[in-house]
Design an enzyme around this catalytic site. Structure first.
Site, PDB file in Angstrom:
ATOM      1  N   ASP A   1       0.884  -1.393   0.041  1.00 54.08           N
ATOM      2  CA  ASP A   1       0.147   0.123   0.119  1.00 54.08           C
ATOM      3  C   ASP A   1       0.821   1.159   0.087  1.00 54.08           C
ATOM      4  O   ASP A   1       2.131   1.183   0.546  1.00 54.08           O
ATOM      5  CB  ASP A   1      -0.962  -0.237   1.333  1.00 54.08           C
ATOM      6  CG  ASP A   1      -2.179   0.917   0.992  1.00 54.08           C
ATOM      7  OD1 ASP A   1      -2.291   1.508   0.194  1.00 54.08           O
ATOM      8  OD2 ASP A   1      -2.729   1.315   2.264  1.00 54.08           O
TER       9      ASP A   1
ATOM     10  N   HIS B   1       2.649   3.428  -8.827  1.00 56.31           N
ATOM     11  CA  HIS B   1       2.373   1.958  -9.241  1.00 56.31           C
ATOM     12  C   HIS B   1       3.597   1.418  -9.937  1.00 56.31           C
ATOM     13  O   HIS B   1       3.908   0.105  -9.707  1.00 56.31           O
ATOM     14  CB  HIS B   1       1.021   1.722  -9.949  1.00 56.31           C
ATOM     15  CG  HIS B   1      -0.400   2.070  -9.206  1.00 56.31           C
ATOM     16  ND1 HIS B   1      -0.369   1.916  -7.908  1.00 56.31           N
ATOM     17  CD2 HIS B   1      -1.131   2.912  -9.405  1.00 56.31           C
ATOM     18  CE1 HIS B   1      -1.760   2.152  -7.420  1.00 56.31           C
ATOM     19  NE2 HIS B   1      -2.348   3.036  -8.560  1.00 56.31           N
TER      20      HIS B   1
ATOM     21  N   LEU C   1      10.174 -20.715  -4.904  1.00 51.65           N
ATOM     22  CA  LEU C   1       9.480 -19.901  -4.178  1.00 51.65           C
ATOM     23  C   LEU C   1       7.936 -19.906  -4.640  1.00 51.65           C
ATOM     24  O   LEU C   1       8.045 -19.721  -5.818  1.00 51.65           O
ATOM     25  CB  LEU C   1       9.978 -18.425  -4.396  1.00 51.65           C
ATOM     26  CG  LEU C   1       8.984 -17.247  -3.857  1.00 51.65           C
ATOM     27  CD1 LEU C   1       8.717 -17.150  -2.347  1.00 51.65           C
ATOM     28  CD2 LEU C   1       9.774 -16.094  -4.355  1.00 51.65           C
TER      29      LEU C   1
HETATM   30  C1  IPE Z   1      -5.349  -2.682  -0.111  1.00 52.53           C
HETATM   31  O1  IPE Z   1      -5.107  -1.430  -0.423  1.00 52.53           O
HETATM   32  C2  IPE Z   1      -5.422  -3.707  -1.655  1.00 52.53           C
HETATM   33  C3  IPE Z   1      -4.164  -3.609  -2.150  1.00 52.53           C
HETATM   34  C4  IPE Z   1      -3.000  -3.294  -1.346  1.00 52.53           C
HETATM   35  C5  IPE Z   1      -4.189  -4.361  -3.200  1.00 52.53           C
HETATM   36  P1  IPE Z   1      -6.255  -0.052  -0.472  1.00 52.53           P
HETATM   37  O2  IPE Z   1      -5.591   1.057  -0.656  1.00 52.53           O
HETATM   38  O3  IPE Z   1      -7.001  -0.573  -1.485  1.00 52.53           O
HETATM   39  O4  IPE Z   1      -7.095  -0.465   0.933  1.00 52.53           O
HETATM   40  P2  IPE Z   1      -7.834   0.702   1.807  1.00 52.53           P
HETATM   41  O5  IPE Z   1      -8.664   1.258   0.856  1.00 52.53           O
HETATM   42  O6  IPE Z   1      -6.937   1.693   2.239  1.00 52.53           O
HETATM   43  O7  IPE Z   1      -8.152   0.028   2.772  1.00 52.53           O
HETATM   44  C1  IPE Z   2      -1.731   0.220  -3.337  1.00 55.71           C
HETATM   45  O1  IPE Z   2      -1.472   1.430  -3.336  1.00 55.71           O
HETATM   46  C2  IPE Z   2      -1.737  -0.459  -4.712  1.00 55.71           C
HETATM   47  C3  IPE Z   2      -3.200  -0.692  -4.869  1.00 55.71           C
HETATM   48  C4  IPE Z   2      -4.328  -0.919  -4.018  1.00 55.71           C
HETATM   49  C5  IPE Z   2      -3.554  -1.127  -6.286  1.00 55.71           C
HETATM   50  P1  IPE Z   2      -2.484   2.551  -3.301  1.00 55.71           P
HETATM   51  O2  IPE Z   2      -2.877   2.825  -4.715  1.00 55.71           O
HETATM   52  O3  IPE Z   2      -3.656   2.282  -2.551  1.00 55.71           O
HETATM   53  O4  IPE Z   2      -1.925   3.834  -2.932  1.00 55.71           O
HETATM   54  P2  IPE Z   2      -2.537   5.137  -1.628  1.00 55.71           P
HETATM   55  O5  IPE Z   2      -2.816   4.140  -0.437  1.00 55.71           O
HETATM   56  O6  IPE Z   2      -3.537   5.715  -2.173  1.00 55.71           O
HETATM   57  O7  IPE Z   2      -1.338   5.698  -1.238  1.00 55.71           O
HETATM   58 MG    MG Z   3      -4.029   2.426  -0.590  1.00 58.29          MG
END
Ligand code: IPE
Ligand code: IPE
Ligand code: MG
Length: 254
Positions: A27, A44, A138
């Site tokens: 995240d 990303h 792995l």
């Molecule tokens: C969780 O992250 C999902 C992934 C890392 C793929 P999100 O950014 O979507 O989760 P919330 O919205 O903070 O709970």
């Molecule tokens: C995690 O990073 C990747 C996915 C959920 C696909 P985020 O896109 O949720 O990044 P933040 O949380 O908005 O910083």
């Molecule tokens: Mg996120």
């Protein structure tokens, strides 16, 4: 610990105390990009470099399984341009990494409702699964269109179908049977869950499997989570005392 170099941190790891299965909620990509005034997708893209590094680290350390949360069912609710950029990145990652994965002995699989993805992404996934099916150094599992509650719903459906076909009795349903019907069937439960970006929630990830997993939350954003951060997480894991509800033998006084 913070002053130690990456190499010094690595030398502190005890190979006999490493987790067998690490799960990661990757995240913070968006915030990484936003803090640099870049579009979220740049975060990303940078996050893919962290995936590469952590897969390599797991393979080098002899960790048996790595499960990463790449796209949740809830993530379909993001703006469509971000969703399609993420799908493109998945294809890009698989095109770039397939040879590396094979060289590192990585078996690639996915969990989630893969059928929700665009056909070309499904094809890349299937081809990579097939190309790595013979490997087992792995086990890399990528959660795509994954939801923990949906996984349990899907397991219940499969069990009910089995019950209709071969008259399974209610008392035959036990934890082992449920486990066998989860997407992760065959994998041990994660020993360690890492979530980056400072959020301290599970966000519908591996709800059944995390029952006794050690949780590690770090403020580091996923694109900044590289070898050094991973070793810090593993060192913290090695300091934890896993009790599984028991009393440790050294502390039983009478
Ligand atoms: C969780 O992250 C999902 C992934 C890392 C793929 P999100 O950014 O979507 O989760 P919330 O919205 O903070 O709970
Ligand atoms: C995690 O990073 C990747 C996915 C959920 C696909 P985020 O896109 O949720 O990044 P933040 O949380 O908005 O910083
Ligand atoms: Mg996120």
């Amino acid at each position: 610990m913070d002053q130690l170099s990456t190499e010094e941190l690595a030398s502190k790891l005890h190979s006999n105390l490493l987790p067998k299965h690490v799960a990661i909620i990757m995240d913070g990509n968006g915030r990484w990009a936003e803090s640099r005034h870049l579009p979220r997708i740049a975060g990303h893209r940078e996050g893919i470099k962290s995936v590469r590094e952590i897969v390599q680290a797991c393979s080098d350390l002899g960790i048996q399984a790595l499960t990463i949360y790449a796209f949740s069912q809830e993530n379909w609710n993001r703006p469509s341009h971000e969703v399609s950029a993420l799908m493109d990145l998945l294809e890009y990652f698989l095109a770039e990494e397939r040879t590396n994965l094979i060289e590192q002995g990585v078996r690639f699989r996915t969990i989630g409702r893969l059928e929700d993805l665009p056909p070309s992404a499904i094809q890349w996934v299937r081809d990579t699964e097939q190309a790595t099916a013979h490997l087992d150094k792995l086990h890399l599992t990528v959660a795509l269109s994954y939801g923990g509650r949906t996984e349990i719903v899907d397991a219940v459906r499969k069990i009910l179908r089995d019950a209709q076909e071969r008259k399974l009795q209610p008392d035959e349903v036990d934890e082992a049977l449920v486990q066998q019907h989860l997407y992760t069937q065959g994998l041990p439960d994660p020993d360690l869950l890492i979530r980056t970006s400072g959020e301290t929630r599970i966000s519908n990830f591996l709800l059944w499997q995390l029952a006794y997993t050690e949780l590690y939350f770090t403020p580091t954003l996923w694109p900044d989570f590289r070898h050094r951060e991973f070793f810090l997480a593993l060192l913290e894991y090695q300091r934890r005392e896993r009790r599984f509800g028991r009393v440790l033998s050294g502390t039983i006084s009478s």
